[in-house]
Design a protein around this motif. Structure first.
Motif, PDB file in Angstrom:
ATOM      1  N   CYS A  44       1.266  -1.068   0.310  1.00  0.00           N
ATOM      2  CA  CYS A  44       0.110  -0.038  -0.049  1.00  0.00           C
ATOM      3  C   CYS A  44       0.895   1.511   0.020  1.00  0.00           C
ATOM      4  CB  CYS A  44      -0.814   0.153   1.501  1.00  0.00           C
ATOM      5  SG  CYS A  44      -0.173   0.368   2.851  1.00  0.00           S
ATOM      6  N   GLY A  45       1.873   0.994   0.655  1.00  0.00           N
ATOM      7  CA  GLY A  45       2.932   1.986   0.531  1.00  0.00           C
ATOM      8  C   GLY A  45       2.791   3.108   1.384  1.00  0.00           C
ATOM      9  N   ARG A  46       1.769   2.635   2.594  1.00  0.00           N
ATOM     10  CA  ARG A  46       2.007   4.013   4.025  1.00  0.00           C
ATOM     11  C   ARG A  46       2.891   4.172   4.079  1.00  0.00           C
ATOM     12  NH1 ARG A  46      -3.373   1.999   6.894  1.00  0.00           N
ATOM     13  NH2 ARG A  46      -4.967   2.429   4.713  1.00  0.00           N
ATOM     14  N   CYS A  47       3.964   2.568   4.946  1.00  0.00           N
ATOM     15  CA  CYS A  47       4.934   2.957   5.229  1.00  0.00           C
ATOM     16  C   CYS A  47       6.356   3.713   4.832  1.00  0.00           C
ATOM     17  CB  CYS A  47       5.834   1.091   5.348  1.00  0.00           C
ATOM     18  SG  CYS A  47       6.266   0.974   4.146  1.00  0.00           S
ATOM     19  N   VAL A  48       7.012   3.635   3.057  1.00  0.00           N
ATOM     20  CA  VAL A  48       7.076   4.785   2.541  1.00  0.00           C
ATOM     21  C   VAL A  48       6.856   6.456   2.902  1.00  0.00           C
ATOM     22  CG1 VAL A  48       7.816   5.486   0.503  1.00  0.00           C
ATOM     23  CG2 VAL A  48       7.527   3.096   0.741  1.00  0.00           C
ATOM     24  N   ARG A  49       5.608   6.310   3.064  1.00  0.00           N
ATOM     25  CA  ARG A  49       5.287   7.662   3.387  1.00  0.00           C
ATOM     26  C   ARG A  49       5.282   8.490   4.723  1.00  0.00           C
ATOM     27  NH1 ARG A  49       0.151   6.018   0.348  1.00  0.00           N
ATOM     28  NH2 ARG A  49      -0.716   5.243   2.558  1.00  0.00           N
ATOM     29  N   VAL A  50       5.389   7.147   5.723  1.00  0.00           N
ATOM     30  CA  VAL A  50       6.107   7.681   7.122  1.00  0.00           C
ATOM     31  C   VAL A  50       6.420   7.660   7.445  1.00  0.00           C
ATOM     32  CG1 VAL A  50       3.103   7.818   7.680  1.00  0.00           C
ATOM     33  CG2 VAL A  50       4.539   5.478   8.032  1.00  0.00           C
ATOM     34  N   CYS A  51       7.910   7.365   6.264  1.00  0.00           N
ATOM     35  CA  CYS A  51       9.550   6.794   6.529  1.00  0.00           C
ATOM     36  C   CYS A  51      10.187   8.445   6.636  1.00  0.00           C
ATOM     37  CB  CYS A  51       9.979   6.377   5.426  1.00  0.00           C
ATOM     38  SG  CYS A  51      11.989   5.977   6.640  1.00  0.00           S
ATOM     39  N   PRO A  52      10.417   9.008   8.287  1.00  0.00           N
ATOM     40  CA  PRO A  52      11.272   9.737   8.054  1.00  0.00           C
ATOM     41  C   PRO A  52      12.269   9.709   7.266  1.00  0.00           C
ATOM     42  CG  PRO A  52      11.320   8.862  10.174  1.00  0.00           C
ATOM     43  CD  PRO A  52      10.801   8.640   9.259  1.00  0.00           C
ATOM     44  N   LEU A  53      13.121   9.108   6.799  1.00  0.00           N
ATOM     45  CA  LEU A  53      14.330   9.414   5.880  1.00  0.00           C
ATOM     46  C   LEU A  53      13.843   9.266   4.397  1.00  0.00           C
ATOM     47  CD1 LEU A  53      16.718   7.404   8.518  1.00  0.00           C
ATOM     48  CD2 LEU A  53      16.163   9.937   8.473  1.00  0.00           C
ATOM     49  N   GLY A  54      12.543   8.860   4.030  1.00  0.00           N
ATOM     50  CA  GLY A  54      12.626   8.275   2.767  1.00  0.00           C
ATOM     51  C   GLY A  54      13.583   7.514   1.987  1.00  0.00           C
ATOM     52  N   LEU A  55      13.264   6.360   3.237  1.00  0.00           N
ATOM     53  CA  LEU A  55      13.535   4.770   3.131  1.00  0.00           C
ATOM     54  C   LEU A  55      12.024   3.961   2.726  1.00  0.00           C
ATOM     55  CD1 LEU A  55      16.335   3.823   5.732  1.00  0.00           C
ATOM     56  CD2 LEU A  55      16.906   5.057   3.327  1.00  0.00           C
ATOM     57  N   MET A  56      12.480   2.611   1.533  1.00  0.00           N
ATOM     58  CA  MET A  56      11.345   1.501   1.424  1.00  0.00           C
ATOM     59  C   MET A  56      11.256   1.011   2.319  1.00  0.00           C
ATOM     60  SD  MET A  56      12.241   1.750  -2.853  1.00  0.00           S
ATOM     61  CE  MET A  56      10.780   0.706  -3.166  1.00  0.00           C
ATOM     62  N   PRO A  57      10.385   1.415   3.842  1.00  0.00           N
ATOM     63  CA  PRO A  57       9.967   0.166   4.171  1.00  0.00           C
ATOM     64  C   PRO A  57       9.748  -1.587   4.367  1.00  0.00           C
ATOM     65  CG  PRO A  57      10.057   2.153   5.764  1.00  0.00           C
ATOM     66  CD  PRO A  57       9.677   1.794   3.830  1.00  0.00           C
ATOM     67  N   TYR A  58       8.911  -1.570   3.175  1.00  0.00           N
ATOM     68  CA  TYR A  58       8.591  -2.669   3.038  1.00  0.00           C
ATOM     69  C   TYR A  58       9.712  -3.751   2.761  1.00  0.00           C
ATOM     70  CZ  TYR A  58       7.638  -1.181  -1.903  1.00  0.00           C
ATOM     71  OH  TYR A  58       8.132  -0.902  -3.315  1.00  0.00           O
ATOM     72  N   ALA A  59      10.104  -3.202   1.535  1.00  0.00           N
ATOM     73  CA  ALA A  59      11.194  -3.889   0.966  1.00  0.00           C
ATOM     74  C   ALA A  59      12.512  -3.779   1.482  1.00  0.00           C
ATOM     75  CB  ALA A  59      11.651  -3.046  -0.525  1.00  0.00           C
ATOM     76  N   LEU A  60      12.870  -3.153   2.899  1.00  0.00           N
ATOM     77  CA  LEU A  60      13.909  -3.621   3.510  1.00  0.00           C
ATOM     78  C   LEU A  60      13.131  -5.141   4.910  1.00  0.00           C
ATOM     79  CD1 LEU A  60      15.345   0.017   4.529  1.00  0.00           C
ATOM     80  CD2 LEU A  60      16.554  -1.973   3.737  1.00  0.00           C
ATOM     81  N   ASP A  61      11.815  -4.853   4.646  1.00  0.00           N
ATOM     82  CA  ASP A  61      11.985  -6.359   5.531  1.00  0.00           C
ATOM     83  C   ASP A  61      11.339  -7.403   4.904  1.00  0.00           C
ATOM     84  OD1 ASP A  61       9.772  -7.072   7.498  1.00  0.00           O
ATOM     85  OD2 ASP A  61       8.323  -7.025   6.443  1.00  0.00           O
ATOM     86  N   SER A  62      11.838  -7.781   3.195  1.00  0.00           N
ATOM     87  CA  SER A  62      11.181  -8.226   2.304  1.00  0.00           C
ATOM     88  C   SER A  62      13.201  -9.128   2.352  1.00  0.00           C
ATOM     89  CB  SER A  62      10.448  -8.195   0.817  1.00  0.00           C
ATOM     90  OG  SER A  62      10.435  -8.946   0.061  1.00  0.00           O
TER      91      SER A  62
END
Length: 445
Positions: free
Chosen positions: A368-386
């Motif tokens: 959904c991209g919510r984690c990307v929108r809230v990341c204060p450092l502009g990372l891609m948390p869903y991809a890091l999780d995977s």
């Protein structure tokens, strides 16, 4: 001197700061403390004492070299062991156990320190044992050393305390405003930093007013600014606070000094000033005890090395069995596997939770991209999780996993309830081990 700048990402979790008006009180010291010698980023200290030695409050018990902070006794009494142990965090380090004599006598060798140069000031800060008390535990004296060719243009004091529940920094500002401001002034003048700002979230108007009045009363408004910053987690993150107060962005893999900034936690500044006033190094920790299982929640001053079990018992115990006990805040804290864990310098809260600890089961990521929108450092948390779960070291490197500050905003906003932060934390450990393995010299080379 400073102006407010907009920052990216962030979330708005419930504040839960129900004990903010509870004045800090001291607990009865325990019969025994167990003080780890690795309470800082860097290598652990080496014991300076041996079993049978008598120590006082403030006696040096652990020293080192390089990146470290010395460790001091928090009670007077007899050293019973200096064995290397595995701590509940998983780390292994020497632990100095001291049997208290109940007298809490200060070391007669302690004296008010003095300095006349920047180098002597840094030596004093090192001797104080000060580390980042907001949770990072980076040795403060080392942070204050600007590398060759760089200099500090701004001193930024972090009084944000944006984690839910925690109010120990707030109490420091309310109860020791003068010491905080004196500490800020001392650091800025000793290190020849031309401008300082104390950043405080705007949900703490009383602290903002108190520190503003104190700065004005001392006539230091030309050097120190007090700035109200919109409440948004994780506004207290070092890089986020730098961006909010100066508009400068720390580059990926960089440090605050790369953009001319020195960031110091507000309680760290206060405790440094306390050391220069009285000569007592860092031997106690102010923390928030809270949660729906605690009989007497509040803000408490405890000896470093006192166990979580002893603190809970000394403050009235629990009303029911907690499902989870967290050392730190709910967003970035760590769940304890044992309440015999000792309090260390970086601990700023103990949360004992039952109903508030229940988390929904994980479901697959829906991108959904919510984690990307809230990341204060502009990372891609869903991809890091995977990548973390699949142990893909190449992807972890390309995605910049080491830039993540583990604030937990991604996990908080995830509709699939993915344990993203925990996954990334494990991914960091895997990444470090793989980098070490791949870069070490080949045997027989």
């Amino acid at each position: 001197m400073f102006s407010l700048h907009k920052t990216r990402g962030g979330v708005h979790p419930p504040q839960c700061k129900d004990v903010r008006e509870y004045a800090c009180t001291s607990v009865t010291p325990p019969e025994r403390v167990r003080i780890p010698l690795n309470m800082h980023i860097g290598g652990p200290c080496t014991p300076c004492v041996k079993p049978g030695d008598h120590v006082y409050v403030g006696t040096l018990i652990g020293d080192g070299s390089g990146l470290y902070a010395p460790v001091h006794a928090s009670v007077s009494g007899t050293v019973v062991s200096t064995d290397t142990e595995q701590l509940p965090t998983g780390a292994t380090a020497p632990v100095v156990a001291i049997e208290s004599d109940g007298k809490m006598e200060n070391d007669p060798a302690l004296a008010q320190p003095s300095y006349s140069t920047k180098e002597e000031f840094l030596d004093c800060v090192r001797a104080s044992g000060a580390v980042g008390l907001g949770g990072a535990a980076f040795p403060t004296w080392f942070k204050m050393r600007a590398p060759e060719g760089k200099k500090f243009e701004f001193l930024i004091i972090n009084g944000m305390e944006c984690e839910p529940f925690i109010t120990s920094d707030y109490r420091q500002m309310m109860e020791h405003a003068e010491r905080v401001v004196d500490g800020v002034h001392r650091i800025a003048t000793a290190l020849e930093i031309p401008a300082a700002v104390i950043g405080i979230e705007d949900n703490k108007p009383e602290a903002i007013a108190k520190l503003t009045e104190t700065v004005a009363a001392k006539g230091w408004s030309d050097l120190i600014d007090v700035m109200a910053i919109p409440t948004k987690y994780p506004a207290g993150g070092e890089k986020v606070l730098i961006s909010a107060t100066t508009g400068r962005d720390v580059p990926a893999g960089g440090l605050p000094v790369d953009v001319g900034c020195l960031v110091v936690n507000v309680t760290t500044a206060s405790r440094i000033e306390q050391y220069f006033r009285y000569g007592m190094p860092l031997v106690t920790k102010t923390l928030t005890l809270a949660g729906d299982c605690v009989a007497n929640p509040g803000n408490y001053r405890v000896p470093i090395g006192m166990s979580v079990r002893d603190i809970i018992e000394a403050t009235g115990g629990l009303t029911k069995e907690p499902r989870k006990i967290i050392m730190g805040g709910p967003m970035m804290g760590r769940t304890l596997t044992s309440i015999d864990c000792p309090i260390i310098k970086a601990n700023n809260a103990i949360l004992c939770l039952d109903d508030q600890a229940v988390l929904p089961d994980e479901t697959p990521c829906i991108r959904c991209g919510r984690c990307v929108r809230v990341c204060p450092l502009g990372l891609m948390p869903y991809a890091l999780d995977s990548a973390s779960r699949s142990h893909d070291v190449v992807a972890l490197d390309e995605l910049g996993i080491m830039n993540c500050m583990e604030c937990g905003s991604c996990a908080y906003t995830c509709p699939a309830h993915r344990r993203i932060t925990a996954s990334i934390r494990e991914g960091k450990g895997f990444y470090r081990s793989e980098v070490a393995r791949l870069t070490q010299p080949a045997k027989g080379a």
